[in-house]
Design a protein around this motif. Structure first.
Motif, PDB file in Angstrom:
ATOM      1  N   ALA A 242      71.488  68.866  97.986  1.00  0.00           N
ATOM      2  CA  ALA A 242      70.166  69.385  97.590  1.00  0.00           C
ATOM      3  C   ALA A 242      69.365  68.349  96.799  1.00  0.00           C
ATOM      4  CB  ALA A 242      70.325  70.683  96.800  1.00  0.00           C
ATOM      5  N   GLY A 243      69.472  67.091  97.212  1.00  0.00           N
ATOM      6  CA  GLY A 243      68.688  66.039  96.579  1.00  0.00           C
ATOM      7  C   GLY A 243      69.268  65.490  95.292  1.00  0.00           C
ATOM      8  N   VAL A 244      70.483  65.875  94.930  1.00  0.00           N
ATOM      9  CA  VAL A 244      71.123  65.401  93.702  1.00  0.00           C
ATOM     10  C   VAL A 244      72.470  64.776  94.067  1.00  0.00           C
ATOM     11  CG1 VAL A 244      72.064  66.089  91.465  1.00  0.00           C
ATOM     12  CG2 VAL A 244      69.988  67.182  92.323  1.00  0.00           C
ATOM     13  N   LYS A 245      72.779  63.623  93.454  1.00  0.00           N
ATOM     14  CA  LYS A 245      74.070  62.979  93.712  1.00  0.00           C
ATOM     15  C   LYS A 245      75.193  63.793  93.082  1.00  0.00           C
ATOM     16  CE  LYS A 245      72.448  58.264  94.022  1.00  0.00           C
ATOM     17  NZ  LYS A 245      72.239  57.063  93.228  1.00  0.00           N
ATOM     18  N   LEU A 246      76.262  63.953  93.840  1.00  0.00           N
ATOM     19  CA  LEU A 246      77.464  64.635  93.368  1.00  0.00           C
ATOM     20  C   LEU A 246      78.621  63.664  93.544  1.00  0.00           C
ATOM     21  CD1 LEU A 246      79.206  67.084  92.512  1.00  0.00           C
ATOM     22  CD2 LEU A 246      79.186  67.804  94.910  1.00  0.00           C
ATOM     23  N   ALA A 247      79.204  63.222  92.424  1.00  0.00           N
ATOM     24  CA  ALA A 247      80.339  62.297  92.461  1.00  0.00           C
ATOM     25  C   ALA A 247      81.599  63.085  92.123  1.00  0.00           C
ATOM     26  CB  ALA A 247      80.135  61.165  91.463  1.00  0.00           C
ATOM     27  N   ARG A 248      82.568  63.046  93.044  1.00  0.00           N
ATOM     28  CA  ARG A 248      83.835  63.764  92.841  1.00  0.00           C
ATOM     29  C   ARG A 248      84.971  62.765  92.878  1.00  0.00           C
ATOM     30  NH1 ARG A 248      82.621  67.876  97.660  1.00  0.00           N
ATOM     31  NH2 ARG A 248      82.126  65.876  98.571  1.00  0.00           N
ATOM     32  N   ARG A 249      85.950  62.978  92.016  1.00  0.00           N
ATOM     33  CA  ARG A 249      87.093  62.069  92.016  1.00  0.00           C
ATOM     34  C   ARG A 249      88.352  62.812  91.592  1.00  0.00           C
ATOM     35  NH1 ARG A 249      86.711  56.097  89.623  1.00  0.00           N
ATOM     36  NH2 ARG A 249      85.313  55.976  91.401  1.00  0.00           N
ATOM     37  N   LYS A 250      89.444  62.490  92.272  1.00  0.00           N
ATOM     38  CA  LYS A 250      90.765  63.017  91.931  1.00  0.00           C
ATOM     39  C   LYS A 250      91.572  61.851  91.385  1.00  0.00           C
ATOM     40  CE  LYS A 250      94.849  64.975  94.192  1.00  0.00           C
ATOM     41  NZ  LYS A 250      95.375  65.431  95.493  1.00  0.00           N
TER      42      LYS A 250
ATOM     43  N   ASP B   2      81.856  59.232  81.996  1.00  0.00           N
ATOM     44  CA  ASP B   2      80.726  58.450  81.489  1.00  0.00           C
ATOM     45  C   ASP B   2      80.436  57.254  82.388  1.00  0.00           C
ATOM     46  OD1 ASP B   2      80.354  60.166  79.364  1.00  0.00           O
ATOM     47  OD2 ASP B   2      81.416  58.901  77.910  1.00  0.00           O
ATOM     48  N   SER B   3      81.492  56.572  82.848  1.00  0.00           N
ATOM     49  CA  SER B   3      81.259  55.398  83.701  1.00  0.00           C
ATOM     50  C   SER B   3      80.694  55.804  85.066  1.00  0.00           C
ATOM     51  CB  SER B   3      82.525  54.559  83.850  1.00  0.00           C
ATOM     52  OG  SER B   3      83.503  55.233  84.588  1.00  0.00           O
TER      53      SER B   3
ATOM     54  N   SER C   1      71.773  59.322  88.102  1.00  0.00           N
ATOM     55  CA  SER C   1      71.295  60.701  88.020  1.00  0.00           C
ATOM     56  C   SER C   1      72.157  61.548  88.943  1.00  0.00           C
ATOM     57  CB  SER C   1      69.830  60.781  88.457  1.00  0.00           C
ATOM     58  OG  SER C   1      69.408  62.130  88.513  1.00  0.00           O
ATOM     59  N   GLY C   2      72.788  62.587  88.382  1.00  0.00           N
ATOM     60  CA  GLY C   2      73.620  63.431  89.230  1.00  0.00           C
ATOM     61  C   GLY C   2      74.655  64.215  88.454  1.00  0.00           C
ATOM     62  N   VAL C   3      75.631  64.727  89.205  1.00  0.00           N
ATOM     63  CA  VAL C   3      76.700  65.552  88.677  1.00  0.00           C
ATOM     64  C   VAL C   3      78.020  64.851  88.977  1.00  0.00           C
ATOM     65  CG1 VAL C   3      77.839  67.814  88.824  1.00  0.00           C
ATOM     66  CG2 VAL C   3      75.352  67.648  89.103  1.00  0.00           C
TER      67      VAL C   3
ATOM     68  N   VAL D 226      76.990  66.205  83.604  1.00  0.00           N
ATOM     69  CA  VAL D 226      75.670  66.206  84.241  1.00  0.00           C
ATOM     70  C   VAL D 226      74.787  65.214  83.493  1.00  0.00           C
ATOM     71  CG1 VAL D 226      73.638  67.623  84.803  1.00  0.00           C
ATOM     72  CG2 VAL D 226      75.932  68.624  84.933  1.00  0.00           C
ATOM     73  N   THR D 227      74.080  64.360  84.218  1.00  0.00           N
ATOM     74  CA  THR D 227      73.208  63.381  83.570  1.00  0.00           C
ATOM     75  C   THR D 227      72.068  64.102  82.838  1.00  0.00           C
ATOM     76  OG1 THR D 227      71.972  63.064  85.631  1.00  0.00           O
ATOM     77  CG2 THR D 227      73.762  61.501  85.174  1.00  0.00           C
ATOM     78  N   PRO D 228      71.586  63.515  81.733  1.00  0.00           N
ATOM     79  CA  PRO D 228      70.581  64.180  80.890  1.00  0.00           C
ATOM     80  C   PRO D 228      69.323  64.649  81.623  1.00  0.00           C
ATOM     81  CG  PRO D 228      71.423  62.224  79.781  1.00  0.00           C
ATOM     82  CD  PRO D 228      71.995  62.218  81.180  1.00  0.00           C
ATOM     83  N   ASP D 229      68.911  63.915  82.653  1.00  0.00           N
ATOM     84  CA  ASP D 229      67.693  64.280  83.371  1.00  0.00           C
ATOM     85  C   ASP D 229      67.836  65.579  84.162  1.00  0.00           C
ATOM     86  OD1 ASP D 229      69.489  62.678  84.996  1.00  0.00           O
ATOM     87  OD2 ASP D 229      67.943  62.721  86.540  1.00  0.00           O
ATOM     88  N   LEU D 230      69.083  66.036  84.377  1.00  0.00           N
ATOM     89  CA  LEU D 230      69.303  67.231  85.204  1.00  0.00           C
ATOM     90  C   LEU D 230      69.773  68.461  84.432  1.00  0.00           C
ATOM     91  CD1 LEU D 230      71.076  65.556  88.251  1.00  0.00           C
ATOM     92  CD2 LEU D 230      68.719  66.353  88.116  1.00  0.00           C
ATOM     93  N   THR D 231      70.054  68.332  83.138  1.00  0.00           N
ATOM     94  CA  THR D 231      70.647  69.460  82.411  1.00  0.00           C
ATOM     95  C   THR D 231      69.728  70.672  82.318  1.00  0.00           C
ATOM     96  OG1 THR D 231      69.995  68.476  80.302  1.00  0.00           O
ATOM     97  CG2 THR D 231      72.258  68.085  81.046  1.00  0.00           C
ATOM     98  N   ALA D 232      68.442  70.487  82.501  1.00  0.00           N
ATOM     99  CA  ALA D 232      67.538  71.639  82.511  1.00  0.00           C
ATOM    100  C   ALA D 232      67.724  72.473  83.782  1.00  0.00           C
ATOM    101  CB  ALA D 232      66.087  71.189  82.388  1.00  0.00           C
ATOM    102  N   ARG D 233      68.213  71.832  84.848  1.00  0.00           N
ATOM    103  CA  ARG D 233      68.389  72.516  86.138  1.00  0.00           C
ATOM    104  C   ARG D 233      69.837  72.839  86.468  1.00  0.00           C
ATOM    105  NH1 ARG D 233      65.793  68.828  90.606  1.00  0.00           N
ATOM    106  NH2 ARG D 233      67.871  69.305  91.295  1.00  0.00           N
TER     107      ARG D 233
END
Length: 132
Positions: free
Chosen positions: A19-27, A41-42, A49-51, A68-75
């Motif tokens: 939905a237009g937002v980066k989602l980084a997942r890691r195991k 943090d890294s 910008s993303g989750v 969640v990056t600061p620019d997205l916490t409102a959403r």
């Protein structure tokens, strides 16, 4: 620009656009809470910008960090995301809009939980109101 691969902890890095937002997942394996926070943090710095969702399995338990990056916490609320995904691994947790943690008891379900984040976090986002 080249990216160096991570060490042994980098078992699966999956960055996608939802939905237009980066989602980084890691195991990862055998990382304590402090190490998970540092990795989150890294990854946030890397995607700008993303989750970020990270799960670590250690001694039959699961640690989950959602950031969640600061620019997205409102959403997008990290605490809401973690409340949705933690039950998949038999756990629970919570946190702030920008950072949340959870634990679980089913490390064999980490891959399923990470896959589910793609569908879960858009439900947890708050749509901007008219004029936003």
């Amino acid at each position: 620009m080249g990216g160096a691969g991570g060490g042994a902890a980098d078992e699966g890095d999956d960055t996608t656009d939802v939905a237009g937002v980066k989602l980084a997942r890691r195991k990862v394996s055998d990382m304590d809470k402090e190490a998970l926070r540092g990795l989150a943090d890294s990854l946030k710095a890397k995607i700008k910008s993303g989750v970020v969702v990270i799960a670590s399995a250690s001694e039959g338990k699961v640690q989950i960090v959602v950031s969640v990056t600061p620019d997205l916490t409102a959403r997008v609320k990290a605490g809401q995301i973690v409340k949705e995904i933690a039950p998949i691994v038999g756990g629970g947790g919570g946190g702030r809009p920008d950072f949340a943690e959870a634990g679980g008891k089913q490390p064999e379900k980490i891959d399923e939980m990470l896959k589910a984040t793609e569908a879960v976090w858009p439900r947890c986002s708050v749509e901007p109101g008219p004029g936003s």
